[in-house]
Design an enzyme around this catalytic site. Structure first.
Site, mmCIF file in Angstrom:
data_model
loop_
_atom_site.group_PDB
_atom_site.id
_atom_site.type_symbol
_atom_site.label_atom_id
_atom_site.label_comp_id
_atom_site.label_asym_id
_atom_site.label_seq_id
_atom_site.Cartn_x
_atom_site.Cartn_y
_atom_site.Cartn_z
ATOM 1 N N HIS A 24 12.529 50.315 137.506
ATOM 2 C CA HIS A 24 13.587 49.334 137.776
ATOM 3 C C HIS A 24 14.713 49.932 138.613
ATOM 4 O O HIS A 24 15.568 49.193 139.128
ATOM 5 C CB HIS A 24 14.145 48.825 136.445
ATOM 6 N N PHE A 70 25.017 47.477 135.028
ATOM 7 C CA PHE A 70 23.674 47.180 134.537
ATOM 8 C C PHE A 70 23.091 46.033 135.360
ATOM 9 O O PHE A 70 23.796 45.237 135.965
ATOM 10 C CB PHE A 70 23.633 46.888 133.036
ATOM 11 N N ASN A 72 21.554 43.137 135.054
ATOM 12 C CA ASN A 72 21.760 41.685 134.966
ATOM 13 C C ASN A 72 23.179 41.237 135.315
ATOM 14 O O ASN A 72 23.467 40.038 135.267
ATOM 15 C CB ASN A 72 21.359 41.169 133.580
ATOM 16 N N ASP A 97 13.509 46.909 143.198
ATOM 17 C CA ASP A 97 12.104 47.040 142.824
ATOM 18 C C ASP A 97 11.427 45.682 142.910
ATOM 19 O O ASP A 97 12.043 44.655 142.637
ATOM 20 C CB ASP A 97 11.980 47.616 141.413
ATOM 21 N N ASN A 118 16.141 40.020 137.493
ATOM 22 C CA ASN A 118 17.466 39.819 136.888
ATOM 23 C C ASN A 118 18.608 40.260 137.787
ATOM 24 O O ASN A 118 19.676 39.631 137.808
ATOM 25 C CB ASN A 118 17.550 40.543 135.544
#
Length: 211
Positions: A24, A70, A72, A97, A118
């Site tokens: 990710h 982060f 999201n 990604d 996300n």
């Protein structure tokens, strides 16, 4: 997209040592590679909710951003950067990604949906959909129920080597995008490297003799 229109490259990922080598974080890997190649140092920028660095390619100054929000909530950092510098969405290239591409593939794309990613979903919420993307293939586990563990897991050695090769080609494509054009960069990045190698090995076609 016009030549040299990209002004910022945002890598998507999750901060923290536990996520550093996970699939990710491929977007982070790309901007880290750029910073190393151009000998730029990241520094904390609280107003952008992340770390930034500056590089120069072919006479153009580019900003690198790794959000510390982060995945999201990545859009918060991207919007803060865009608002401060008054960048249009299409002047921002988001590296992320991509499950729908195999490890070793990378593609440029302008606009479109978020595909359930996300980080992209958050960028959409804050910036709209008309930003540029660098889609870095990580492959797919084959079952949607396995996706979360897959993206938060580490790639195999073979996949990691393939992704690293894709990042090198992506850097060359970015340099071509900035110094030449989006279309030439896309052509470079989207051409199958194995086919290119085979074509070079085969050599040019023989000249036809006049009849």
């Amino acid at each position: 997209m016009t030549d040299s229109s990209v002004r910022a490259i945002v890598g998507l990922g999750n901060p923290g040592a536990e996520y550093e080598y996970t699939r990710h974080n491929a977007g982070f890997w790309f901007v880290d590679q750029l910073a190393e190649a151009y000998r730029a140092d990241f520094r904390v920028e609280s107003k952008f909710q992340g770390v930034t660095a500056r590089i120069r390619i072919g006479g153009s100054d580019l900003l690198l951003l790794k959000p510390a929000t982060f995945m999201n909530r990545s859009g918060q950092a991207v919007q803060a950067l865009a608002s401060f510098y008054k960048f249009a969405p299409e002047q921002i290239l988001v590296a992320h990604d991509e499950l729908d591409l195999p490890a070793g593939a990378a593609r440029l794309k302008l606009g479109g949906g978020h595909g359930g990613h996300n980080g992209l979903r958050s960028v959409h919420q804050h910036l709209g959909e008309n930003y540029a993307r660098l889609r870095i293939g990580i492959g797919h586990p084959g079952n949607k129920d396995l996706v979360l563990d897959y993206v938060l897991g580490r790639p195999s050695q073979a996949d990691l080597r393939a992704i690293e090769d894709a990042l090198i080609r992506s850097q060359a494509a970015l340099e071509m995008l900035v110094t030449q054009s989006w279309s030439k960069a896309s052509q470079l990045l989207h051409t199958d490297p194995e086919k290119m190698a085979a074509k070079k090995e085969k050599g040019p076609p023989p000249e036809k003799k006049p009849t």
